[in-house]
Design an enzyme around this catalytic site. Structure first.
Site, PDB file in Angstrom:
ATOM      1  N   ASP A 189       0.877  -1.175   0.000  1.00 17.94           N
ATOM      2  CA  ASP A 189       0.000   0.000   0.000  1.00 17.94           C
ATOM      3  C   ASP A 189       0.909   1.218   0.000  1.00 17.94           C
ATOM      4  OD1 ASP A 189      -2.255   1.735   0.349  1.00 17.94           O
ATOM      5  OD2 ASP A 189      -3.331   0.138   1.349  1.00 17.94           O
ATOM      6  N   HIS A 248       1.485   2.055  -3.297  1.00 14.03           N
ATOM      7  CA  HIS A 248       0.411   2.857  -3.897  1.00 14.03           C
ATOM      8  C   HIS A 248       0.807   4.312  -4.038  1.00 14.03           C
ATOM      9  CE1 HIS A 248      -2.985  -0.220  -2.815  1.00 14.03           C
ATOM     10  NE2 HIS A 248      -2.044  -0.709  -3.591  1.00 14.03           N
TER      11      HIS A 248
END
Length: 551
Positions: free
Chosen positions: A297, A331
């Site tokens: 992430d 991300h």
């Protein structure tokens, strides 16, 4: 008025400005960076071997390690050494004045036995929530560290669900045969039946007066812990160690002061849900340098609480230096938000490399968050193969747009309106992205006063500005596959494009939309190279694109 009263009034009037000034945040710059105090430790050394720990990968060493840390702290502090070996353990609680040092080849592996992790009150995305106890934690401590060249492994695969499409065929087969249960349609693996039930019911993990901690026992297996959580600690050092395979976020310093994360490696599988690398939340005075991140992430993420709860906490993440870091998967390379309700300010990011991240510099929020994000500075940032945007601002995080113009509704500005303003990015190079720059503010609160200069962005598309104001591009080269348009402006104003280079075969340089698109200055740019200089639609007026000093 008596002379005494006049004198006291004069003294009060004189002292108040100085008191107010002393309590305000200092103004930092590249020439005057924040100072971060470092912890120091006594040379006294304790080995966990002296307290009965065994490196056989089977013995549960929780008591031995925690007893060694507590004894060291009680004696005034020092270094607790974890020698080379495979050390199975349950949750470890740090203590003040202790440096937990992992020698090279030391692997601290946290047990998959979830009964070893107590149900505790924690924080989830900025709000009070029920969690399982973190593998490593500390609260209200001072002068603490985790150092060395060893590895801390959270055994995260036993905690998290995974979708079939995220794994190879062989990985999926191995996952299914390892235990757990499948979703009814066979597309998702869950660690347990309890996890599946809670997940499919979408139950909340947030605490409230109506839902005390005891009411979450029937969903304990679902409450994945962050690997390292340090709360309200001062003088913290994390150095040299590899932190990997976390059940949720990997490192979560919360409301800490004088934090240093140096030469740390953070690894999580690409499929690790919420597998952030570092979430620096409501911290003051911090340094992140020389780190390598490859996570599932956001990589290096700035947070400060969520919505009303974050605004009540009122603790911005501030006075930070982030430099000389490398990010692979993630991300976002450097991220602010979306839980930034307490604000963020005076953060300096430099000499970082992002390779293969979804986005590069990423700023995200949504109506209801509130908070002010300002004075963020980034320079010498180098990116390659970015999946989305190299520079990204979006105040519609996780919002699905209607197709009937609903986005243009402008609610009243209030404490829940997020504010992003006053930033500067310079010497940014990106080789490969879907978009070079994307900024989408709110109609009632534009993203404001962002300066971008000395940039080379090679991307499918160039620049897209929606509800932005005071954005300035200087000496920017846009190498784009799509040249219709190179630059899109939608209801944005007070823009400056100075010395812009673009594909000489561009079919359209500017597409200007919306009646609020005004005062768009283009300087020192050869607009004649484009087949069409500009097109105007949805109420945009040609007079608001001002071409001057054309070469």
């Amino acid at each position: 008025m008596t002379r005494r009263y006049q004198f006291l009034s004069l003294v009060f009037a004189t002292l108040v400005p100085f008191a107010t000034q002393a309590q305000s945040t200092p103004t930092y710059s590249w020439a005057n960076l924040p100072k971060i105090a470092q912890p120091t430790f006594r040379k006294d050394t304790i080995s966990i071997l002296s307290y009965g720990a065994r490196p056989d990968g089977v013995t549960l060493n929780t008591k031995s390690i925690n007893t060694a840390i507590a004894a060291c702290s009680q004696k005034g502090g020092g270094v607790v050494v974890v020698p080379g070996g495979l050390w199975m353990t349950g949750p470890i609680e740090l203590k003040s004045n202790v440096n937990l040092h992992l020698n090279k080849s030391a692997l601290l592996l946290f047990t998959p036995d979830k009964s070893q992790y107590a149900l505790v009150e924690g924080v989830y995305e900025g709000k009070r929530a029920a969690r399982n106890q973190s593998p490593i934690s500390g609260t209200n401590l001072e002068n603490i560290a985790i150092t060395g060249q060893g590895i801390v492994d959270g055994n995260g695969d036993v905690w998290r669900a995974v979708n079939k499409g995220q794994l190879t065929e062989n990985q999926w087969k191995a996952k299914v045969t390892s235990g757990g249960v499948l979703k009814d349609d066979g597309t998702t693996w869950y660690p347990s039946e309890q996890f599946k039930k809670v997940s499919t019911e979408s139950r909340s993990m947030l605490l409230s007066s109506e839902k005390p901690l005891s009411s979450f026992e029937d969903m304990k297996d679902f409450l994945r812990p962050n690997l390292v959580v340090l709360t309200s600690c001062k003088k913290v050092l994390l150095e040299g160690v590899t932190f990997q395979n976390s059940a949720a976020w990997c490192m979560h310093p919360l409301m800490c002061q004088d934090l240093t994360i140096r030469n740390v490696t953070t690894k999580n599988p690409e499929y690790a849900q919420n597998g952030d690398g570092m979430d620096i939340e409501s911290c003051k005075n911090f340094l992140i340098e020389g780190c390598t991140l490859d996570v599932g992430d956001d990589a290096i993420c700035i947070k400060s609480g969520k919505d009303e709860e974050g605004r009540k906490r009122g603790m911005p993440t501030e006075n930070g230096i982030i430099r000389n870091n490398t990010v692979y998967n993630g991300h976002g390379g450097f991220v602010v938000g979306s839980e930034m309700s307490g604000g963020a300010r005076y953060i300096f990011v430099s000499n970082c490399t992002f390779m293969g991240t979804d986005k590069g510099l990423r700023f995200k929020s949504v109506r209801g968050r509130g908070g002010v994000v300002e004075h963020i500075y980034a320079k010498d940032i180098f990116m390659k193969d970015i999946g989305g945007e190299a520079i990204f601002f979006d105040l519609y995080y996780f919002v699905k747009f209607a197709t009937d113009g609903q986005r243009d509704e402008r609610p009243v500005v209030n404490e829940g309106t997020p504010v992003f303003r006053d930033m500067k990015f310079e010497n940014i190079v990106c080789n490969g992205a879907k978009k070079g720059v994307f900024i989408r503010g709110l109609p009632e609160m534009a993203v404001k006063n962002i300066t971008m200069e000395k940039m080379v962005l090679e991307a499918d598309k160039g620049v897209e500005l929606i509800d932005a104001s005071g954005i300035r591009f200087t000496n920017v080269r846009l190498i784009t596959k799509s040249t219709k348009p190179v630059i899109l402006v939608d209801n944005s104003s007070n823009l400056t494009f100075d010395t812009i280079q673009y594909d000489p075969q561009a079919s359209l340089l500017f597409s200007v939309l919306g009646e609020r698109s005004q005062n768009i200055q283009v300087k020192n740019t050869d607009v004649a190279k484009a087949k069409t200089k500009a097109e105007f639609s949805k109420g945009a007026l040609e007079k608001n694109l001002i071409l001057s000093s054309i070469k």
